[in-house]
Design a protein around this motif. Sequence first.
Motif, short mmCIF file in Angstrom:
data_model
loop_
_atom_site.label_atom_id
_atom_site.label_comp_id
_atom_site.label_asym_id
_atom_site.label_seq_id
_atom_site.Cartn_x
_atom_site.Cartn_y
_atom_site.Cartn_z
N LEU A 84 0.90 -1.30 -0.04
CA LEU A 84 -0.13 -0.02 0.06
C LEU A 84 0.91 1.12 0.09
CD1 LEU A 84 -2.91 0.37 0.01
CD2 LEU A 84 -3.07 0.73 2.48
N ALA A 85 0.42 2.24 -0.65
CA ALA A 85 1.31 3.44 -0.73
C ALA A 85 1.05 4.42 0.63
CB ALA A 85 0.77 4.44 -2.04
N ASP A 86 1.32 5.39 0.46
CA ASP A 86 1.57 6.27 1.67
C ASP A 86 0.24 6.46 2.37
OD1 ASP A 86 4.35 6.31 1.50
OD2 ASP A 86 4.39 8.24 0.40
N SER A 87 -0.74 6.61 1.50
CA SER A 87 -1.99 6.93 2.16
C SER A 87 -2.85 5.50 2.47
CB SER A 87 -3.06 7.78 0.98
OG SER A 87 -4.31 7.97 1.61
N PRO A 88 -3.02 5.29 3.85
CA PRO A 88 -3.53 3.87 3.96
C PRO A 88 -5.03 3.77 4.23
CG PRO A 88 -2.91 5.09 5.90
CD PRO A 88 -2.63 5.92 4.93
N ASP A 89 -5.92 4.90 3.97
CA ASP A 89 -7.24 5.04 4.32
C ASP A 89 -8.06 4.83 2.88
OD1 ASP A 89 -6.94 5.78 6.93
OD2 ASP A 89 -7.02 7.93 6.35
N LEU A 90 -8.54 3.56 3.03
CA LEU A 90 -9.26 2.86 1.89
C LEU A 90 -10.68 3.52 1.77
CD1 LEU A 90 -8.22 -0.89 1.63
CD2 LEU A 90 -7.50 1.19 0.29
N GLN A 91 -11.49 4.03 0.73
CA GLN A 91 -12.39 4.77 0.78
C GLN A 91 -13.49 3.83 -0.20
OE1 GLN A 91 -12.55 8.72 -0.91
NE2 GLN A 91 -14.65 8.91 -0.86
N TRP A 92 -14.38 3.59 0.29
CA TRP A 92 -15.50 2.59 -0.32
C TRP A 92 -16.46 3.37 -1.33
CZ3 TRP A 92 -14.88 -2.41 -0.46
CH2 TRP A 92 -13.89 -2.96 0.49
N ARG A 93 -16.57 2.88 -2.24
CA ARG A 93 -17.60 3.52 -3.10
C ARG A 93 -19.08 3.77 -2.61
NH1 ARG A 93 -17.35 0.73 -8.84
NH2 ARG A 93 -18.98 2.07 -9.29
N LYS A 94 -19.96 4.67 -2.76
CA LYS A 94 -21.07 5.18 -2.08
C LYS A 94 -22.00 4.67 -3.02
CE LYS A 94 -23.93 8.72 0.04
NZ LYS A 94 -24.14 10.04 0.42
N SER A 95 -22.60 3.31 -2.93
CA SER A 95 -23.33 2.55 -3.77
C SER A 95 -24.17 1.66 -3.06
CB SER A 95 -22.41 1.88 -4.98
OG SER A 95 -23.54 1.17 -5.81
N LEU A 96 -25.42 1.44 -3.64
CA LEU A 96 -26.33 0.68 -2.97
C LEU A 96 -26.20 -0.72 -3.52
CD1 LEU A 96 -28.92 0.18 -0.98
CD2 LEU A 96 -30.45 0.63 -3.20
N ILE A 97 -25.61 -1.23 -4.68
CA ILE A 97 -25.42 -2.08 -5.43
C ILE A 97 -24.14 -2.81 -5.37
CG2 ILE A 97 -25.62 -3.18 -7.80
CD1 ILE A 97 -27.80 -1.39 -8.24
N VAL A 98 -22.91 -2.01 -5.40
CA VAL A 98 -21.64 -2.52 -5.52
C VAL A 98 -20.80 -2.19 -4.15
CG1 VAL A 98 -21.62 -2.41 -8.03
CG2 VAL A 98 -20.73 -0.41 -6.75
N ARG A 99 -20.02 -2.97 -4.05
CA ARG A 99 -18.91 -2.97 -2.80
C ARG A 99 -17.58 -3.08 -3.35
NH1 ARG A 99 -18.21 -1.23 2.16
NH2 ARG A 99 -16.88 -2.43 3.41
#
Length: 415
Positions: free
Chosen positions: A389-404
Amino acid sequence: MVHENASAASELAAEMVELADDFYHDPHAVYDRLRSRGPVHHVRLPDSTTGWLITDYEVAKAAFTDPAISKALKSSGGRAALASHGGDQHVQSGMFKDMMVFCDPPEHTRLRALVNRAFGSRAVRELEPRITEIADSLLASMAVKAGDVHDLLDDYANPLGMMVICELLGVPHQDRDSFRGWSTILLSSEQTNEARTTAVQKFIGYIDQLIHSKGAAPGHDLLSALLTEGEQGDRLTHRELISMVFLLLVAGFETTVNLIGNAVSILLADNDLRRQLLDDPGRITPFVEEVLRYESPATEATFRYTAASTILGGVEIPAGQLILVSMCAADRDPHRFPDPHRFDINRPNSHHHLAFGGGIHRCVGAPLARSEAVIALSRLLGEYPEFHLADSPDLQWRKSLIVRGLVNLSVQLRP
């Protein structure tokens, strides 16, 4: 006594649960809270749509095959259910309702038969050398800047998924970025209705032109085959063709990309697990199955509605209600998968997950998604075993009702 138990369960489930934005970002925590109340929940989603959310594995399986539950959203009952509960915003165009995913038999049976062969196990095995070739080509392109930070989604998972499904359907290379942009807009819960409508119109317009060009000069691809079948057997209307291509492009692309991205994110957090796969690449296949259970590329199945009243998980649900089956929740049901929040590559029943849905609407592209994920991970680990993982460790999830899936996944391929 059965009726009394159902009535008691129904009273609790009927209490409306308001779901906030944390539902998109950490659905597992929300599902855990809901599951303590029961298997079925009357909910208001963050976009104000109301319906019945199923979080229990066995109840989810039952809902997939319940004859009282319909997928025919273009029927009068389906239209009324959508209008009554705010679901129209998810199915704005009549084109959506012509998709086979929103049809019941015999119409669904007719449409599904046209694509089953193209996505079957034998057809996928024949595609595997080409999938491997595409993966190796993308990795070679990344090697030019192997020490730099790469967005593994942008540089690897996205183009791999898009190139495979577009080649299968016969979409010209130069048009593939447009498809990706339209798909992202359509599946995001952050987009306005106007933005989605514009994306749909552009998507439909392009597919319409593509169908006409393939009709004039057929190729060796699935779209050309669908056109030929339609002409000879009078089985597909032009509108059905548009809907079919739209569904296969979006579903085929999104499932694969999110599966690969979610799998890599798990490996980034567990070096011991990565070492297991490096030492024994044969374990990548069971690893993918556990990824599908643990962090499914889809959260909820597309809407169904109750064509007649029914009982699910002891809850009485009247006719005309929207049903939302959560594969994501079902696959972390502790009654089916002990210690469900632990990723376990040795879990004996991982393959019993519901990540691809169930019943007659089970994802037609499941064999292709599995194959692409196994190949993509095998080639990535083989070429860059020490990616991190690169320097920024925070993973952001897509805001979606259908896909993860993740918004991005920044990695360095080599130390």
